[in-house]
Design a protein around this motif. Structure first.
Motif, PDB file in Angstrom:
ATOM      1  N   VAL A 102       0.929  -1.324   0.019  1.00 52.88           N
ATOM      2  CA  VAL A 102       0.052   0.011   0.023  1.00 52.88           C
ATOM      3  C   VAL A 102       0.863   1.187   0.025  1.00 52.88           C
ATOM      4  N   HIS A 103       0.339   2.118  -0.769  1.00 51.54           N
ATOM      5  CA  HIS A 103       1.174   3.340  -0.772  1.00 51.54           C
ATOM      6  C   HIS A 103       0.184   4.707  -0.793  1.00 51.54           C
ATOM      7  N   TYR A 104       0.803   5.689  -0.870  1.00 50.39           N
ATOM      8  CA  TYR A 104      -0.028   7.021  -0.901  1.00 50.39           C
ATOM      9  C   TYR A 104       0.872   7.935  -1.974  1.00 50.39           C
ATOM     10  N   GLY A 145       2.845  -1.943   4.149  1.00 50.18           N
ATOM     11  CA  GLY A 145       2.950  -0.782   3.606  1.00 50.18           C
ATOM     12  C   GLY A 145       4.399  -0.360   2.957  1.00 50.18           C
ATOM     13  N   HIS A 146       4.249   0.467   2.247  1.00 49.45           N
ATOM     14  CA  HIS A 146       5.686   0.860   1.323  1.00 49.45           C
ATOM     15  C   HIS A 146       6.970   0.833   2.367  1.00 49.45           C
ATOM     16  N   ARG A 147       6.749   1.612   3.542  1.00 55.69           N
ATOM     17  CA  ARG A 147       7.714   1.460   4.553  1.00 55.69           C
ATOM     18  C   ARG A 147       8.296   0.378   5.199  1.00 55.69           C
ATOM     19  N   SER A 182       8.216   7.433   4.084  1.00 55.46           N
ATOM     20  CA  SER A 182       7.200   7.893   5.079  1.00 55.46           C
ATOM     21  C   SER A 182       6.000   7.083   4.589  1.00 55.46           C
ATOM     22  N   CYS A 183       5.841   6.580   3.201  1.00 54.54           N
ATOM     23  CA  CYS A 183       4.894   6.059   2.768  1.00 54.54           C
ATOM     24  C   CYS A 183       4.439   4.730   3.137  1.00 54.54           C
ATOM     25  N   PRO A 184       3.072   4.760   3.506  1.00 49.72           N
ATOM     26  CA  PRO A 184       1.871   5.285   2.808  1.00 49.72           C
ATOM     27  C   PRO A 184       1.267   6.346   3.857  1.00 49.72           C
TER      28      PRO A 184
HETATM   29 ZN   LIG Z   1       5.050   4.213  -1.616  1.00 47.59          ZN
END
Ligand SMILES: [Zn+2]
Length: 306
Positions: free
Chosen positions: A30-32, A128-130, A136-138
């Motif tokens: 998951v990203h933002y 999560g990407h991190r 810091s994503c997501p």
């Molecule tokens: Zn990301």
């Protein structure tokens, strides 16, 4: 749920594509976007292709704060969203910044996760990407939700329908008049059929609603009544809901009707009616309905999918 196709968001053709099989897919990342929530998918693609020099938009799918899902590279094309995890991981990006993740966005991300699991025929790891890269994503909020297991109880949120009249209707004496809702303010799940007409909840569902309508042209003291009714898809109205009584006042009369809890069966829709027992021809000049509805068929399907 529907996925907005690349053609629909005016995607550019990818410069190249590398396919991957479901057997290689083991993760869901998951990203933002860390940009404005109203940023267009095309502008993200332009940045990835022209700014970063990638073959296409980096993500496999994108989700906006309204819960709309956009096809990026799709299920089985290697992405460009997390180094060393682009073959194993399906990358899904929420368009927005930390704090922008709505229940609708989370529900759509969860739906993509469940759908990936169905297609892979096994559960993918939730990341999560991190978790796999120094970033810091997501964002803290979305990451906490991923770590909590992307809770599927968000499926229990009711659908929301908000409609109003856009044309006055005549209200002759002693005749139940079904009100038409010509303006639609909110109806993401399409209970208000074809964005018009009198039905505002579609069965099978549990629901609650309030209706407020303004009636003009009545002699003060004239009796009015209002009720919910169920209309069969096959035609015909049945089972008038609770009837409420009102008295016309000086000037405009305001009918405030509320139905805190009821159910409607498969093949039926809910409508709203008003009648008066005076002698004059009155008019319904304005009105709104706000409804919450819990579709019972969809709830069963979601519970099975979760
Ligand atoms: Zn990301």
């Amino acid at each position: 749920m529907d996925i907005i196709s690349r053609a629909e968001w005016d995607a550019r053709a990818p410069r190249s594509r590398i396919k991957v099989s479901w057997s290689k897919r083991t993760e869901f990342v998951v990203h933002y976007s860390e940009g404005p929530a109203d940023q267009s998918v095309r502008s993200i693609q332009d940045f990835h292709m022209d700014g970063r020099g990638w073959a296409d938009i980096g993500y496999n799918f994108l989700v906006d704060v309204s819960g709309r899902i956009y096809a990026g590279r799709g299920w089985l094309v290697v992405g460009a969203h997390a180094p060393d995890h682009n073959t194993s991981g399906i990358g899904v990006c929420m368009i927005g910044r930390d704090g922008d993740a709505t229940a609708a966005a989370k529900r759509s991300i969860r739906w993509l996760y469940d759908e990936a699991g169905r297609r892979a025929d096994r559960k993918l790891k939730k990341l999560g990407h991190r978790d796999v890269y120094a970033t810091s994503c997501p964002g803290d909020e979305l990451y906490a939700w991923v770590r909590a297991g992307m809770p599927a109880d968000l499926y229990d949120l009711p659908d929301y329908v908000s409609v109003s009249m856009d044309t006055a209707q005549s209200l002759p004496p002693n005749t139940w008049v079904t009100i038409d809702w010509g303006r639609e303010h909110s109806d993401r799940e399409h209970h208000h059929r074809d964005a018009g007409g009198p039905s505002f909840v579609e069965g099978p569902a549990r629901y609650a609603f309030t209706a407020n309508v303004q009636v003009d042209g009545l002699t003060p003291g004239t009796g009015l009544r209002a009720r919910a009714i169920e209309h069969a898809d096959s035609g015909g109205d049945i089972a008038g809901g609770p009837i409420a009584d009102y008295l016309a006042t000086k000037g405009s009369t305001f009918v405030h009707y509320s139905l805190p809890a009821d159910t409607v069966g498969d093949g039926y829709r809910v409508r709203f009616q008003v009648i008066h027992h005076g002698t004059e021809a009155a008019r319904i000049t304005a009105g709104t309905v706000k409804a919450l509805t819990w579709p019972t068929k969809g709830a069963v399907q979601a519970a099975r999918a979760a």
